[in-house]
Structures are given as structure tokens and as C-alpha cells.
Motif scaffolding. Structure first.
Motif, PDB file in Angstrom:
ATOM      1  N   ALA A   1      36.600  49.911  49.430  1.00  0.00           N
ATOM      2  CA  ALA A   1      35.422  49.895  50.298  1.00  0.00           C
ATOM      3  C   ALA A   1      34.192  49.360  49.574  1.00  0.00           C
ATOM      4  O   ALA A   1      33.370  48.656  50.165  1.00  0.00           O
ATOM      5  N   PHE A   2      34.060  49.645  48.287  1.00  0.00           N
ATOM      6  CA  PHE A   2      32.888  49.192  47.543  1.00  0.00           C
ATOM      7  C   PHE A   2      32.958  47.704  47.204  1.00  0.00           C
ATOM      8  O   PHE A   2      31.989  46.971  47.339  1.00  0.00           O
ATOM      9  N   THR A   3      34.103  47.211  46.724  1.00  0.00           N
ATOM     10  CA  THR A   3      34.201  45.824  46.273  1.00  0.00           C
ATOM     11  C   THR A   3      34.559  44.828  47.378  1.00  0.00           C
ATOM     12  O   THR A   3      34.506  43.621  47.152  1.00  0.00           O
TER      13      THR A   3
ATOM     14  N   TYR B   1      32.276  41.817  47.911  1.00  0.00           N
ATOM     15  CA  TYR B   1      32.386  40.835  46.839  1.00  0.00           C
ATOM     16  C   TYR B   1      33.567  39.900  47.083  1.00  0.00           C
ATOM     17  O   TYR B   1      33.430  38.670  47.035  1.00  0.00           O
ATOM     18  N   TRP B   2      34.746  40.471  47.354  1.00  0.00           N
ATOM     19  CA  TRP B   2      35.954  39.660  47.534  1.00  0.00           C
ATOM     20  C   TRP B   2      35.925  38.869  48.830  1.00  0.00           C
ATOM     21  O   TRP B   2      36.421  37.744  48.892  1.00  0.00           O
ATOM     22  N   GLU B   3      35.329  39.414  49.885  1.00  0.00           N
ATOM     23  CA  GLU B   3      35.206  38.659  51.134  1.00  0.00           C
ATOM     24  C   GLU B   3      34.273  37.468  50.945  1.00  0.00           C
ATOM     25  O   GLU B   3      34.538  36.376  51.443  1.00  0.00           O
ATOM     26  N   ALA B   4      33.172  37.663  50.219  1.00  0.00           N
ATOM     27  CA  ALA B   4      32.249  36.560  49.944  1.00  0.00           C
ATOM     28  C   ALA B   4      32.939  35.498  49.094  1.00  0.00           C
ATOM     29  O   ALA B   4      32.814  34.294  49.363  1.00  0.00           O
TER      30      ALA B   4
ATOM     31  N   ARG C   1      28.748  47.320  40.312  1.00  0.00           N
ATOM     32  CA  ARG C   1      28.770  48.769  40.123  1.00  0.00           C
ATOM     33  C   ARG C   1      27.876  49.412  41.172  1.00  0.00           C
ATOM     34  O   ARG C   1      26.992  48.760  41.714  1.00  0.00           O
ATOM     35  N   GLU C   2      28.076  50.684  41.398  1.00  0.00           N
ATOM     36  CA  GLU C   2      27.284  51.403  42.401  1.00  0.00           C
ATOM     37  C   GLU C   2      25.967  51.922  41.837  1.00  0.00           C
ATOM     38  O   GLU C   2      25.190  52.526  42.557  1.00  0.00           O
ATOM     39  N   PHE C   3      25.716  51.658  40.554  1.00  0.00           N
ATOM     40  CA  PHE C   3      24.477  52.074  39.914  1.00  0.00           C
ATOM     41  C   PHE C   3      24.030  50.966  38.978  1.00  0.00           C
ATOM     42  O   PHE C   3      24.813  50.100  38.588  1.00  0.00           O
TER      43      PHE C   3
END
Length: 131
Positions: free
Chosen positions: A13-15, A18-21, A43-45
Motif C-alpha cells: 500500500a505504501f510503495t 512509486y511503482w505505478e508511476a 520511506r514514511e518518515f
């Protein structure tokens, strides 16, 4: 690495952004809303000030070559079929340093500081000579 052996990590869910772009030919980085510094890998931070106030941003795709090494042997799929290849570290125009692959340039022709431009191979950002 993904289960399909492509070398592209599985998105979570987080990355996923990035991969879709990357699949659409766009390189994303993260930028901190508190200190203003960009970072990569996502990163989330913020690794600079530890703020959680970070957001996705499209990178320009420009970079300069920091260091590289020609890989002549790699037994891990899918890399074995790509040897020799040039593993590289580049400095993105936005500031972060990124591990990648140099394409369109043999290792013996690479020069530290050479201008590079992002391109994409199978949904993965790689870099080639160019402004």
C-alpha cells in the motif's frame, strides 16, 4: 524481488504509488514538508529530521553519476541473464542518492559526474547518458 522473478519488488500500500508511476514512466521521490529535504528510497518518515510529514513528488529525471561497477557475474535471477551490466549510484538533481543501473554506456566509458537521464525498463527506473 517479486514472486514472478522480474526483479521488481512487490508493491504494498505504501510503495504502490512509486511503482505505478514508474510503470507510467515517471520517477517519484519523497520530500519532507517540515525540513524541505528530498529522500530516496521511499520511506514514511524523513530520514533527516524524522518528521512524518512527507509527500510524493515527481523528480526531474536528471542525475549525475557518483560511482559504478561493471557486474560480470550474478547468479541471482533475473540478473544472471543481464551480465555484464553496470550497477551505479547516482545523485538525483533533487539531492538524494539512488542505486540504479547505468544503461546505454559501458562501464569503461562512464565518468564520475557525467550527466544522466532516467529511463525505464520493465517498470524499473534506470539511467542513461543525457541531459
Amino acid at each position: 524481488m517479486s514472486a514472478d522473478g522480474s526483479g521488481v519488488p512487490g508493491a504494498d500500500a505504501f510503495t504502490r504509488p512509486y511503482w505505478e508511476a514508474a510503470a507510467a514512466g515517471r520517477l517519484l521521490i519523497r520530500r519532507c514538508r517540515d525540513c524541505g529535504r528530498a529522500h530516496h528510497y521511499p520511506r514514511e518518515f524523513c530520514p533527516h529530521c524524522w518528521s512524518a510529514e512527507v509527500a510524493w513528488e515527481e523528480a526531474s529525471g536528471r542525475a549525475v553519476l557518483y560511482t559504478w561497477s561493471t557486474v560480470h557475474r550474478n547468479d541471482l535471477p533475473p540478473f544472471g541473464g543481464r551480465t555484464p551490466y553496470v550497477a551505479a549510484v547516482v545523485d538525483l538533481a533533487e539531492g538524494p542518492r539512488m542505486m540504479t543501473e547505468l544503461v546505454g554506456c559501458a562501464g569503461e566509458d562512464a565518468v564520475a559526474g557525467m550527466a544522466l537521464r532516467v529511463t525505464f525498463r520493465d517498470g524499473v527506473p534506470v539511467f542513461a547518458p543525457g541531459r
